[in-house]
Design an enzyme around this catalytic site. Structure first.
Site, mmCIF file in Angstrom:
data_model
loop_
_atom_site.group_PDB
_atom_site.id
_atom_site.type_symbol
_atom_site.label_atom_id
_atom_site.label_comp_id
_atom_site.label_asym_id
_atom_site.label_seq_id
_atom_site.Cartn_x
_atom_site.Cartn_y
_atom_site.Cartn_z
ATOM 1 N N LYS A 49 43.225 46.363 46.244
ATOM 2 C CA LYS A 49 43.978 46.334 47.545
ATOM 3 C C LYS A 49 45.149 47.110 47.702
ATOM 4 O O LYS A 49 45.520 47.817 48.731
ATOM 5 C CB LYS A 49 44.036 44.875 48.089
ATOM 6 N N GLN A 93 44.358 34.896 47.707
ATOM 7 C CA GLN A 93 43.230 35.508 46.896
ATOM 8 C C GLN A 93 42.537 34.190 46.125
ATOM 9 O O GLN A 93 43.049 33.351 45.770
ATOM 10 C CB GLN A 93 44.097 36.207 45.776
ATOM 11 N N ASP A 116 41.087 38.009 56.305
ATOM 12 C CA ASP A 116 39.829 37.634 55.416
ATOM 13 C C ASP A 116 38.760 36.901 56.426
ATOM 14 O O ASP A 116 37.722 36.747 55.762
ATOM 15 C CB ASP A 116 40.306 36.676 54.451
#
Ligand code: NAD
Length: 274
Positions: A49, A93, A116
């Site tokens: 990322k 994460q 997300d």
């Protein structure tokens, strides 16, 4: 002839969409990735990322919290990024260590910064099927890839194998809101082979290397392999790609299929919420 659904190529277009949107801005947006502990796999994803952020022109800040961080301190780290107006996106994460309540932490992220698409607000918008919320990145990546190759979804029989919150369920809902007839299969599904054979589009997300052998498939199907598994030092999908690829109409490779789409979709989510 089988069409190889090239995620790297389609991801380039999505990254270009991001760069164009950024060109209209007078500032450089910042994405914060909060990682708890130092799980090797998670660190690899964070690095990918960060690299994509560099290519696109979005600053990615990697915040690491100790493995034994308390809920209170993890919430504090999220609150700091929520309050900082220079930060446009926040990712927690996953997975986080078991002593933490991941749902609670995710819901602490401001929905406007939830790139997300995992907060309750965005999940509800996905359930409503209004296309107004932020989609989980893998789901958005899959939909973009199919659209890139002009593969019709409406009225198709779609099978999603895997019912996780992160991949299976949101992807099933998105296919549904695009007019597909959707089935979700999982560990307790009987006659999985029959289910796979019946589908026009098969999305596999179970995390088992080369589980879906040639026997599962038939001519004319579109196969989207989300699985990322390590086998004998190599990355492989859930589908036995070498033995399936010449049979079906279209298929994603692993690596180079859904993986790059997920990363690009994450940044597209960020620029679309600015
Ligand atoms: P998960 O472990 O949370 O869920 C797996 C699901 O598969 C479960 O619902 C389970 O019921 C089902 N399942 C497992 N074995 C099965 C079997 N034999 N038959 C039928 N169903 C079975 O996993 P996840 O987070 O959804 O991830 C799935 C895979 O996708 C993993 O390999 C992961 O690494 C990968 N992944 C890839 C991307 C990407 O960008 N390509 C993104 C996220 C996850």
């Amino acid at each position: 002839m089988t069409i190889l659904l090239d995620g790297k190529k389609a991801a380039e277009e999505l990254e270009e969409h991001c760069r164009k949107a950024l060109g209209q801005l007078s500032y450089k947006p910042i994405l914060v990735i909060i990682q708890v502990g130092n799980r090797e796999e998670s660190s690899v994803y964070v690095k990918q990322k960060m690299k994509a952020g560099e290519r696109i022109g979005i600053e990615v800040r990697h915040v690491t919290l100790p493995e034994d961080v308390s809920m209170a301190d993890a919430l504090k780290a999220i609150a700091e990024s929520n309050e900082d107006v220079s930060i446009s996106g926040i990712i927690l994460q996953l997975p986080v260590p078991e002593h933490l309540d991941s749902d609670f932490l995710i819901d602490a992220i401001l929905p406007a910064k939830d790139v997300d698409g995992m907060t309750a607000v965005n999940v509800k918008l996905l359930v409503n099927g209004t296309h107004l919320g932020v989609l989980p990145a893998t789901t958005r990546g899959i939909m973009f890839l199919l659209n890139f190759y002009r593969i019709t979804i409406e009225s198709k029989r779609v099978l999603i194998v895997g019912r996780s919150k992160l991949v299976g369920k949101p992807t099933a809902l998105e296919f549904l809101s695009h007019g597909a007839t959707v089935t979700i299969a999982h560990r307790s599904t009987q006659d999985l082979l029959e289910e796979v054979k019946r589908a026009d589009i098969v999305v596999t997300a179970i995390g088992a290397p080369h589980f879906f052998t040639r026997d599962y498939f038939r001519e004319g199907q579109v196969v989207i392999d989300v699985g990322i598994n390590r086998q004998a030092g190599k990355l492989v999908g859930d589908v036995d790609f070498p033995n399936v690829q010449d049979l079906v109409a279209a298929i994603t490779p692993v690596p180079g299929g859904v993986g790059p789409m997920t990363v690009a979709a994450l940044f597209a989510n960020l620029v679309d919420t600015l």
